[in-house]
Design an enzyme around this catalytic site. Structure first.
Site, PDB file in Angstrom:
ATOM      1  N   ASP A 149       0.840  -1.195   0.000  1.00  0.00           N
ATOM      2  CA  ASP A 149       0.000   0.000   0.000  1.00  0.00           C
ATOM      3  C   ASP A 149       0.879   1.250   0.000  1.00  0.00           C
ATOM      4  O   ASP A 149       1.422   1.636   1.028  1.00  0.00           O
ATOM      5  CB  ASP A 149      -0.913  -0.022   1.227  1.00  0.00           C
ATOM      6  CG  ASP A 149      -1.795   1.220   1.329  1.00  0.00           C
ATOM      7  OD1 ASP A 149      -1.746   2.069   0.412  1.00  0.00           O
ATOM      8  OD2 ASP A 149      -2.518   1.344   2.333  1.00  0.00           O
ATOM      9  N   GLU A 156      30.057  11.774   6.236  1.00  0.00           N
ATOM     10  CA  GLU A 156      30.550  11.629   7.605  1.00  0.00           C
ATOM     11  C   GLU A 156      29.329  11.503   8.519  1.00  0.00           C
ATOM     12  O   GLU A 156      28.497  12.402   8.568  1.00  0.00           O
ATOM     13  CB  GLU A 156      31.381  12.842   8.025  1.00  0.00           C
ATOM     14  CG  GLU A 156      32.625  13.087   7.190  1.00  0.00           C
ATOM     15  CD  GLU A 156      33.378  14.323   7.645  1.00  0.00           C
ATOM     16  OE1 GLU A 156      33.018  14.887   8.699  1.00  0.00           O
ATOM     17  OE2 GLU A 156      34.319  14.733   6.941  1.00  0.00           O
ATOM     18  N   GLU A 182      27.691  11.727  11.908  1.00  0.00           N
ATOM     19  CA  GLU A 182      27.757  12.234  13.283  1.00  0.00           C
ATOM     20  C   GLU A 182      26.448  11.891  13.980  1.00  0.00           C
ATOM     21  O   GLU A 182      25.371  12.051  13.407  1.00  0.00           O
ATOM     22  CB  GLU A 182      27.994  13.746  13.288  1.00  0.00           C
ATOM     23  CG  GLU A 182      29.361  14.140  12.754  1.00  0.00           C
ATOM     24  CD  GLU A 182      29.586  15.643  12.754  1.00  0.00           C
ATOM     25  OE1 GLU A 182      30.729  16.073  12.552  1.00  0.00           O
ATOM     26  OE2 GLU A 182      28.600  16.396  12.935  1.00  0.00           O
ATOM     27  N   GLU A 204      33.318  12.646  18.970  1.00  0.00           N
ATOM     28  CA  GLU A 204      33.232  13.989  18.392  1.00  0.00           C
ATOM     29  C   GLU A 204      33.278  15.047  19.496  1.00  0.00           C
ATOM     30  O   GLU A 204      33.428  14.753  20.676  1.00  0.00           O
ATOM     31  CB  GLU A 204      31.958  14.132  17.557  1.00  0.00           C
ATOM     32  CG  GLU A 204      32.201  14.192  16.049  1.00  0.00           C
ATOM     33  CD  GLU A 204      33.061  15.367  15.612  1.00  0.00           C
ATOM     34  OE1 GLU A 204      33.231  16.337  16.388  1.00  0.00           O
ATOM     35  OE2 GLU A 204      33.569  15.330  14.483  1.00  0.00           O
ATOM     36  N   GLU A 236      31.446   9.931  15.745  1.00  0.00           N
ATOM     37  CA  GLU A 236      31.501  10.052  14.288  1.00  0.00           C
ATOM     38  C   GLU A 236      32.119   8.804  13.691  1.00  0.00           C
ATOM     39  O   GLU A 236      33.087   8.255  14.223  1.00  0.00           O
ATOM     40  CB  GLU A 236      32.319  11.270  13.853  1.00  0.00           C
ATOM     41  CG  GLU A 236      32.448  11.405  12.346  1.00  0.00           C
ATOM     42  CD  GLU A 236      33.170  12.663  11.891  1.00  0.00           C
ATOM     43  OE1 GLU A 236      34.032  12.566  10.993  1.00  0.00           O
ATOM     44  OE2 GLU A 236      32.870  13.736  12.441  1.00  0.00           O
ATOM     45  N   HIS A 263      28.256  15.705   6.834  1.00  0.00           N
ATOM     46  CA  HIS A 263      29.121  16.335   5.834  1.00  0.00           C
ATOM     47  C   HIS A 263      29.296  15.385   4.653  1.00  0.00           C
ATOM     48  O   HIS A 263      29.508  14.178   4.838  1.00  0.00           O
ATOM     49  CB  HIS A 263      30.486  16.665   6.429  1.00  0.00           C
ATOM     50  CG  HIS A 263      30.407  17.459   7.687  1.00  0.00           C
ATOM     51  ND1 HIS A 263      31.438  17.525   8.603  1.00  0.00           N
ATOM     52  CD2 HIS A 263      29.427  18.239   8.203  1.00  0.00           C
ATOM     53  CE1 HIS A 263      31.093  18.285   9.617  1.00  0.00           C
ATOM     54  NE2 HIS A 263      29.872  18.734   9.391  1.00  0.00           N
ATOM     55  N   ARG A 267      36.338  25.385   8.370  1.00  0.00           N
ATOM     56  CA  ARG A 267      35.107  24.720   8.756  1.00  0.00           C
ATOM     57  C   ARG A 267      33.960  25.689   9.024  1.00  0.00           C
ATOM     58  O   ARG A 267      32.865  25.261   9.383  1.00  0.00           O
ATOM     59  CB  ARG A 267      35.372  23.832   9.974  1.00  0.00           C
ATOM     60  CG  ARG A 267      36.129  22.561   9.633  1.00  0.00           C
ATOM     61  CD  ARG A 267      36.556  21.769  10.858  1.00  0.00           C
ATOM     62  NE  ARG A 267      37.024  20.442  10.500  1.00  0.00           N
ATOM     63  CZ  ARG A 267      38.235  20.172  10.029  1.00  0.00           C
ATOM     64  NH1 ARG A 267      39.102  21.157   9.860  1.00  0.00           N
ATOM     65  NH2 ARG A 267      38.587  18.946   9.718  1.00  0.00           N
ATOM     66  N   GLU A 284      34.017  19.361   0.406  1.00  0.00           N
ATOM     67  CA  GLU A 284      33.078  18.859   1.398  1.00  0.00           C
ATOM     68  C   GLU A 284      31.962  19.876   1.605  1.00  0.00           C
ATOM     69  O   GLU A 284      32.231  21.046   1.885  1.00  0.00           O
ATOM     70  CB  GLU A 284      33.829  18.627   2.711  1.00  0.00           C
ATOM     71  CG  GLU A 284      32.975  18.417   3.934  1.00  0.00           C
ATOM     72  CD  GLU A 284      33.763  18.586   5.236  1.00  0.00           C
ATOM     73  OE1 GLU A 284      33.358  17.977   6.241  1.00  0.00           O
ATOM     74  OE2 GLU A 284      34.754  19.348   5.243  1.00  0.00           O
ATOM     75  N   ARG A 297      29.255  21.021   4.060  1.00  0.00           N
ATOM     76  CA  ARG A 297      29.160  20.827   5.499  1.00  0.00           C
ATOM     77  C   ARG A 297      27.777  21.106   6.090  1.00  0.00           C
ATOM     78  O   ARG A 297      27.545  20.895   7.278  1.00  0.00           O
ATOM     79  CB  ARG A 297      30.187  21.723   6.208  1.00  0.00           C
ATOM     80  CG  ARG A 297      31.616  21.334   5.902  1.00  0.00           C
ATOM     81  CD  ARG A 297      32.621  22.257   6.584  1.00  0.00           C
ATOM     82  NE  ARG A 297      32.448  22.303   8.027  1.00  0.00           N
ATOM     83  CZ  ARG A 297      32.894  21.371   8.879  1.00  0.00           C
ATOM     84  NH1 ARG A 297      33.509  20.287   8.409  1.00  0.00           N
ATOM     85  NH2 ARG A 297      32.715  21.503  10.174  1.00  0.00           N
TER      86      ARG A 297
END
Length: 476
Positions: free
Chosen positions: A53, A133, A135, A214, A222, A271, A342, A361, A363
């Site tokens: 369904d 990544e 986390e 982390e 992580e 990330h 970062r 990357e 983030r």
């Protein structure tokens, strides 16, 4: 895992498999499953599928909700948590039609598949390789209430700083607030859990690069995994979340990918590292470019940055997402790119120097996303950037090779920021989604359903009284 049904049958017999679990992903990104005895795994299942369904998945209206699921033999893996020996398989959703069933265009796996196909047909590249990544927080307790007269939540971790004065059995070694990054045992009491979970991931075909504690003090961890194709890594994202949650439950703990489960602590991101290849050759490397980036890489970044706000509706689709996207917690809030920074939405890792490793990357995403939609949307934005030759430098997206969090307020105001709420992200998607619907990779109907469902969540969220409102206004 298998290329043919006969290969699967041989494995089932040799390993005394009793059940087959068919794993499907619904609109929101949750696993659902149907289980059948292994004797029922016949050629007909792969031709006609297993009926279900679709309205209960958010896929179809009740009046036309009959759909079928067809498993993909290549995705098969042994479920490490099943009490009875079980082989799990992911697969695709099909609409019942004549003369034969057709792929359901809104099916998350189909959207990811179509995005990969669109990349190949564009001539830009024939392969995007990504690495997420993961986390997450591991708690010893979680409870919450959502009642008309009482609302709130409570989480606990034995290693949390707030338990330092706990009476009774207490061995000390508490993790300081925002002090957990790469801490070693005995402070890191989750090391064994992560290792055991990583081994389960490896056995399921998910290659782990490494794991660590982390930044977040109370139970933040992580796990990073090796690169793979877009559809492959969306599958493995779902499998990873399944494995981590069930591994935690088996050890009387609980795992959440909630972006901001604790006020004042680091949040959980997802990330996404990415790069393009064509005929096996990397396309992001140029020894003479900024950070040794090619023009293709810059344009691909440019597309993602131009559409960053609209992307948030798929990469950060929860109201909680925007409690993480605030300054000061290593979560990006400004739309820009840089090397080793970062605080930028896009970071170019300085340590990735070889042509095959050259990548960037993104983030901003978090684990509340449906990975099939999120990864596909990121790819579609990048393709749009290459096709339109969007130069991120000319568009004033950087490079920002300085800490964006520490800028004076007047300078911050000059830089484009990510949406500060899910409501604003949905507004951006409503205005900017042509890049997603190119070649019908994201069906227009899917965009409309997504907006409708998320807006309903925002409305519900906005109507609920909050404990802070009692603290701020009760006595007025």
């Amino acid at each position: 895992m298998f290329n043919t049904l006969s290969d699967a049958k041989y494995y089932i017999k040799e390993n005394e498999i009793k059940m087959i679990d068919l794993m499907m992903t619904d609109l929101n990104g949750r696993f659902r499953h149907v289980t059948l005895p292994c004797e029922r795994l016949t050629a007909e299942v792969f031709e006609y599928g297993i009926g279900f369904d679709g309205s209960n998945y958010g896929f179809a209206p009740v009046e036309s909700s009959d759909m079928v699921f067809i498993p993909d033999l290549k995705t098969a893996y042994l479920d490490p948590f099943a009490e009875v020996a079980t082989l799990a398989m992911l697969g695709g959703v099909y609409v019942i039609d004549l003369p034969q069933n057709r792929r359901f265009d809104q099916d998350p796996r189909n959207v990811a598949l179509q995005a990969e196909d669109y990349l190949s047909k564009s001539g830009i590249a024939d392969n995007i390789r990504i690495s997420p990544e993961f986390e997450f927080h591991v708690f010893d307790h979680v409870s919450y209430s959502l009642l008309p007269h009482a609302s709130g939540f409570c989480v606990d971790s034995e290693k949390a700083e707030w338990n330092s004065s706990l009476k009774g059995f207490n061995m000390g070694y508490k993790m300081a607030k925002k002090g957990g990054y790469h801490m070693a045992p005995p402070l890191d009491d989750l090391h064994g859990f992560r290792s055991r979970a990583s081994l389960l991931m490896e056995k399921s075909g998910i290659k782990v690069k490494y794991h660590h504690h982390e930044v977040g003090g109370p139970g933040q961890s992580e796990i990073e995994v090796e690169f793979g194709g877009l559809l492959e890594m969306a599958d493995k994202t779902m499998m990873t979340k399944y494995i981590l949650k069930n591994a935690a439950i088996a050890e009387n703990k609980t795992v959440t990918f909630l972006p901001k489960p604790i006020y004042g602590e680091a949040g959980n991101g997802l990330h996404v590292h990415m790069h393009l290849f064509k005929n096996g050759l990397p396309l992001f490397y140029d020894p003479h470019g900024y950070a040794q980036f090619s023009e293709t890489a810059m344009h691909f970044m440019g597309g993602i940055l131009r559409h960053a706000s609209a992307l948030c509706a798929f990469t950060n689709p929860s109201t909680n997402s925007y409690k993480r996207l605030t300054p000061g917690y290593e979560a990006p809030v400004t739309v820009g790119f840089a090397t080793s920074n970062r605080s930028a939405v896009i970071r170019i890792p300085a340590y990735a120097k070889s042509p095959a490793e050259k990548r960037f990357e993104l983030r901003s995403p978090d684990g509340t996303c449906n990975p099939y939609y999120a990864y596909a949307a990121i790819l579609m934005a990048g393709i749009d950037g290459v096709q339109k030759k969007i130069d991120p430098v000319e568009e004033s997206y950087g490079p920002y090779d300085f800490n964006l969090f520490n800028l004076p307020e007047e300078e911050k105001a000059k830089i484009m920021s990510l949406p500060q709420s899910l409501e604003k992200a949905l507004d951006e998607l409503e205005k900017d989604h042509d890049f997603l619907t190119a070649a019908a990779v994201f069906p227009q109907n899917l965009i409309e359903i997504w907006l409708k469902n998320r807006k309903a969540e925002v409305d519900y969220y906005n109507q609920l009284p909050h404990p802070l409102e009692y603290a701020l206004y009760f006595d007025l």
